[in-house]
Design an enzyme around this catalytic site. Structure first.
Site, PDB file in Angstrom:
ATOM      1  N   GLY A  19      36.404  32.606  53.856  1.00  0.00           N
ATOM      2  CA  GLY A  19      36.150  32.701  55.423  1.00  0.00           C
ATOM      3  C   GLY A  19      36.704  33.748  55.999  1.00  0.00           C
ATOM      4  O   GLY A  19      37.361  34.489  55.141  1.00  0.00           O
ATOM      5  N   ASN A  41      33.995  26.036  49.457  1.00  0.00           N
ATOM      6  CA  ASN A  41      32.536  25.216  49.170  1.00  0.00           C
ATOM      7  C   ASN A  41      31.515  26.425  49.762  1.00  0.00           C
ATOM      8  O   ASN A  41      30.377  25.703  49.806  1.00  0.00           O
ATOM      9  CB  ASN A  41      32.788  23.708  49.672  1.00  0.00           C
ATOM     10  CG  ASN A  41      32.698  23.718  51.119  1.00  0.00           C
ATOM     11  OD1 ASN A  41      32.777  24.805  51.702  1.00  0.00           O
ATOM     12  ND2 ASN A  41      32.652  22.707  51.564  1.00  0.00           N
ATOM     13  N   ASP A  68      35.043  21.404  46.973  1.00  0.00           N
ATOM     14  CA  ASP A  68      34.878  20.820  48.378  1.00  0.00           C
ATOM     15  C   ASP A  68      36.245  20.085  48.496  1.00  0.00           C
ATOM     16  O   ASP A  68      36.813  19.397  47.683  1.00  0.00           O
ATOM     17  CB  ASP A  68      33.691  19.691  48.617  1.00  0.00           C
ATOM     18  CG  ASP A  68      33.726  19.495  49.838  1.00  0.00           C
ATOM     19  OD1 ASP A  68      34.923  19.411  50.679  1.00  0.00           O
ATOM     20  OD2 ASP A  68      32.693  18.773  50.119  1.00  0.00           O
ATOM     21  N   LYS A  94      34.967  24.662  62.508  1.00  0.00           N
ATOM     22  CA  LYS A  94      35.609  25.205  63.664  1.00  0.00           C
ATOM     23  C   LYS A  94      35.027  25.624  64.635  1.00  0.00           C
ATOM     24  O   LYS A  94      35.441  26.344  65.796  1.00  0.00           O
ATOM     25  CB  LYS A  94      36.480  26.354  63.138  1.00  0.00           C
ATOM     26  CG  LYS A  94      35.408  27.533  62.637  1.00  0.00           C
ATOM     27  CD  LYS A  94      36.071  29.067  62.604  1.00  0.00           C
ATOM     28  CE  LYS A  94      35.000  29.849  62.065  1.00  0.00           C
ATOM     29  NZ  LYS A  94      35.495  31.208  62.126  1.00  0.00           N
ATOM     30  N   SER A 134      46.501  25.904  65.835  1.00  0.00           N
ATOM     31  CA  SER A 134      45.584  26.803  66.794  1.00  0.00           C
ATOM     32  C   SER A 134      46.472  26.618  68.060  1.00  0.00           C
ATOM     33  O   SER A 134      46.926  25.378  68.532  1.00  0.00           O
ATOM     34  CB  SER A 134      44.182  26.262  67.087  1.00  0.00           C
ATOM     35  OG  SER A 134      43.679  26.609  68.065  1.00  0.00           O
ATOM     36  N   THR A 136      45.027  25.855  70.801  1.00  0.00           N
ATOM     37  CA  THR A 136      44.072  24.773  71.328  1.00  0.00           C
ATOM     38  C   THR A 136      45.179  23.719  71.504  1.00  0.00           C
ATOM     39  O   THR A 136      44.694  22.679  72.313  1.00  0.00           O
ATOM     40  CB  THR A 136      42.842  24.639  70.363  1.00  0.00           C
ATOM     41  OG1 THR A 136      42.131  23.788  71.230  1.00  0.00           O
ATOM     42  CG2 THR A 136      43.186  23.894  69.164  1.00  0.00           C
ATOM     43  N   TYR A 159      37.439  18.862  67.327  1.00  0.00           N
ATOM     44  CA  TYR A 159      37.878  20.141  66.658  1.00  0.00           C
ATOM     45  C   TYR A 159      39.331  20.427  66.994  1.00  0.00           C
ATOM     46  O   TYR A 159      40.246  20.426  65.940  1.00  0.00           O
ATOM     47  CB  TYR A 159      37.191  21.271  66.884  1.00  0.00           C
ATOM     48  CG  TYR A 159      38.042  22.706  66.550  1.00  0.00           C
ATOM     49  CD1 TYR A 159      38.062  23.123  65.146  1.00  0.00           C
ATOM     50  CD2 TYR A 159      38.541  23.444  67.487  1.00  0.00           C
ATOM     51  CE1 TYR A 159      38.883  24.123  64.900  1.00  0.00           C
ATOM     52  CE2 TYR A 159      39.249  24.713  67.188  1.00  0.00           C
ATOM     53  CZ  TYR A 159      39.375  24.881  65.926  1.00  0.00           C
ATOM     54  OH  TYR A 159      40.216  25.842  65.603  1.00  0.00           O
ATOM     55  N   LYS A 163      43.142  19.575  64.831  1.00  0.00           N
ATOM     56  CA  LYS A 163      44.572  20.441  64.683  1.00  0.00           C
ATOM     57  C   LYS A 163      45.833  19.799  65.069  1.00  0.00           C
ATOM     58  O   LYS A 163      46.711  19.902  64.340  1.00  0.00           O
ATOM     59  CB  LYS A 163      44.229  21.767  65.591  1.00  0.00           C
ATOM     60  CG  LYS A 163      43.162  22.701  65.098  1.00  0.00           C
ATOM     61  CD  LYS A 163      43.299  23.268  63.730  1.00  0.00           C
ATOM     62  CE  LYS A 163      42.319  24.158  63.238  1.00  0.00           C
ATOM     63  NZ  LYS A 163      42.291  24.518  61.810  1.00  0.00           N
ATOM     64  N   ASN A 210      32.013  32.537  69.584  1.00  0.00           N
ATOM     65  CA  ASN A 210      33.350  33.226  70.073  1.00  0.00           C
ATOM     66  C   ASN A 210      32.807  34.535  70.603  1.00  0.00           C
ATOM     67  O   ASN A 210      31.920  35.232  70.470  1.00  0.00           O
ATOM     68  CB  ASN A 210      34.205  33.452  68.915  1.00  0.00           C
ATOM     69  CG  ASN A 210      34.728  32.378  68.587  1.00  0.00           C
ATOM     70  OD1 ASN A 210      34.667  31.779  67.249  1.00  0.00           O
ATOM     71  ND2 ASN A 210      35.303  31.350  69.217  1.00  0.00           N
ATOM     72  N   ARG A 242      43.169  35.835  77.553  1.00  0.00           N
ATOM     73  CA  ARG A 242      43.544  35.121  76.261  1.00  0.00           C
ATOM     74  C   ARG A 242      44.426  36.027  75.491  1.00  0.00           C
ATOM     75  O   ARG A 242      44.641  37.265  75.980  1.00  0.00           O
ATOM     76  CB  ARG A 242      42.170  35.186  75.513  1.00  0.00           C
ATOM     77  CG  ARG A 242      41.307  34.219  75.806  1.00  0.00           C
ATOM     78  CD  ARG A 242      41.866  32.585  75.493  1.00  0.00           C
ATOM     79  NE  ARG A 242      40.668  31.641  75.934  1.00  0.00           N
ATOM     80  CZ  ARG A 242      40.805  31.105  77.156  1.00  0.00           C
ATOM     81  NH1 ARG A 242      41.536  31.790  77.922  1.00  0.00           N
ATOM     82  NH2 ARG A 242      39.579  30.185  77.413  1.00  0.00           N
ATOM     83  N   GLY A 308      35.319  23.155  79.476  1.00  0.00           N
ATOM     84  CA  GLY A 308      36.587  22.948  78.371  1.00  0.00           C
ATOM     85  C   GLY A 308      37.418  24.440  78.091  1.00  0.00           C
ATOM     86  O   GLY A 308      38.548  24.508  77.427  1.00  0.00           O
TER      87      GLY A 308
END
Ligand code: WQD
Length: 349
Positions: A19, A41, A68, A94, A134, A136, A159, A163, A210, A242, A308
């Protein structure tokens, strides 16, 4: 800032290693002298990023296991097959909006995969666990910048909730292990950019959620116009603030954290670090900087606030700077140039 090479050969398992973050972390670990086992995966990444990692590092022999992490037998097998000293767990869904629509899918995937990693790590013993958390977890903070002691707030999405829950699961498991397991939680702010080689980067599926992939896709002509969500926030230019951190800087933080674990330098069995720059940047500033450094226009308009979103959040990275010896070094401009080079690479330009 140079990464200190690891003294003894150690093996790190990177779940979700193909990723966006996982591939950059794999590169930095290999360059620091670690043996890396990549597992994925391919649910939200592309094999070309694995090829990119091999090209950047000049290594053809990086093990890649297609699996997986929700399959406990498969997780047990990879821990049995390789001499794993540390595991970095990225494998998770995510997309914030999708998690609101499909909470069970998010809880099942993100919690089960991490529970399986911990189960297998515990059975093996002596494994260090690094969890990708995160910012978050801080929700809408009462004060900025946030330190690791800033209280966590209830997450605004399933999500985000996964976390927070995984943080607690790791902490409890480490505590119960009586020293057999150690853990580090890295709380990322907003990772952006791409490897300077433009051989690996972010590969969003469909319409990006994003900001930076939306900017690069608009600049390259794949999207018509960027919507800036809200220009009536109580900030200087009305747009949200941010802490955008370069993906290579972020990846290097993992090398520092893993080295701290495998070399026994931790001060507590479970530690938390904010991984950010300490530099707030508004949406508008980011768009303007992108246009300026890359000499390209990003058509944009103001749109209503996105549900949010928090007004402003950025890191106090002092603990990671002083305790781990890691510091973000890249400028926003360098990072945005790398993001653009990657988008052009994807477009074959
Ligand atoms: C940044 C800013 C938007 C898109 C999220 C997750 C977080 C982490 C990173 C990922 C905000 C504005 C965005 C657009 C815009 N997790 N924006 N137009 O929301 O800070 O964090 O991604 O795996 O957990 O919550 O990042 O890049 O979505 O948004 O104006 O088209 O850009 O409103 O102010 P965010 P983001």
């Amino acid at each position: 800032m140079t990464v200190i090479p690891v003294k003894m050969k150690k093996t790190v398992l990177v779940s979700g290693g193909v990723g966006f973050i996982g591939s950059h972390v794999t590169v930095e670990l290999i360059e620091a002298g670690y043996d890396v086992v990549v597992a994925d995966n391919f649910s939200n990444c592309d094999r070309t990023c694995y090829e990119g990692v091999k090209k950047i590092t000049g290594r053809e022999d990086i093990p890649l296991v297609e699996m997986d992490f929700c399959d406990l037998a498969a997780v047990r097998k990879i821990f049995a097959d390789y001499p794993i000293d540390a595991v970095i767990h990225f494998a998770a869904f995510k997309a914030v909006g999708e998690s609101v629509a499909k909470p069970l899918m998010y809880y099942r995937n993100n919690l089960t995969s991490f529970l399986n990693v911990l189960e297998a790590a515990q059975e093996k013993g002596g494994v260090n666990v690094l969890f990708s958390s995160s910012a978050t977890v801080y929700g809408e903070p009462d004060a900025v910048p946030v330190t690791e002691n800033t209280p966590r707030k209830p997450a605004t999405s399933p999500y985000g909730n996964t976390k927070t829950m995984c943080e607690d699961i790791l902490r409890d498991t480490v505590k119960a292990s009586g020293g057999a397991l150690k853990g580090i939680l890295l709380r990322y702010f907003n990772p952006i950019g791409a490897h300077p080689s433009a051989l690996i980067g972010e590969l969003p599926r469909g319409v990006p959620n994003n900001l930076v992939p939306y900017i690069t896709q608009t600049a390259v002509g794949k999207r018509e116009c960027l919507s800036i969500f809200g220009n009536d926030y109580p900030t200087e230019d009305g747009t949200c603030l941010r802490d955008y951190i370069d993906i290579v800087d972020l990846a290097k933080a993992h090398v520092f954290a893993v080295t701290r674990m495998v070399e026994g330098k931790m001060k507590q069995d479970c530690e938390v670090f904010n991984i950010g720059t300490g530099r707030p940047v508004s949406v508008l500033e980011l768009v303007n900087a992108f246009e300026k450094v890359n000499g390209v226009k990003v058509p944009h308009k103001f749109a209503p606030r996105r549900a949010g979103d928090v007004t402003a959040i950025w890191a106090d990275p002092t603990l990671a700077n002083e305790e781990m010896g890691w510091k973000a070094t890249r400028s926003v401009e360098e990072t945005l140039a790398a993001a653009w080079a990657w988008e052009k690479h994807l477009a074959g330009k």
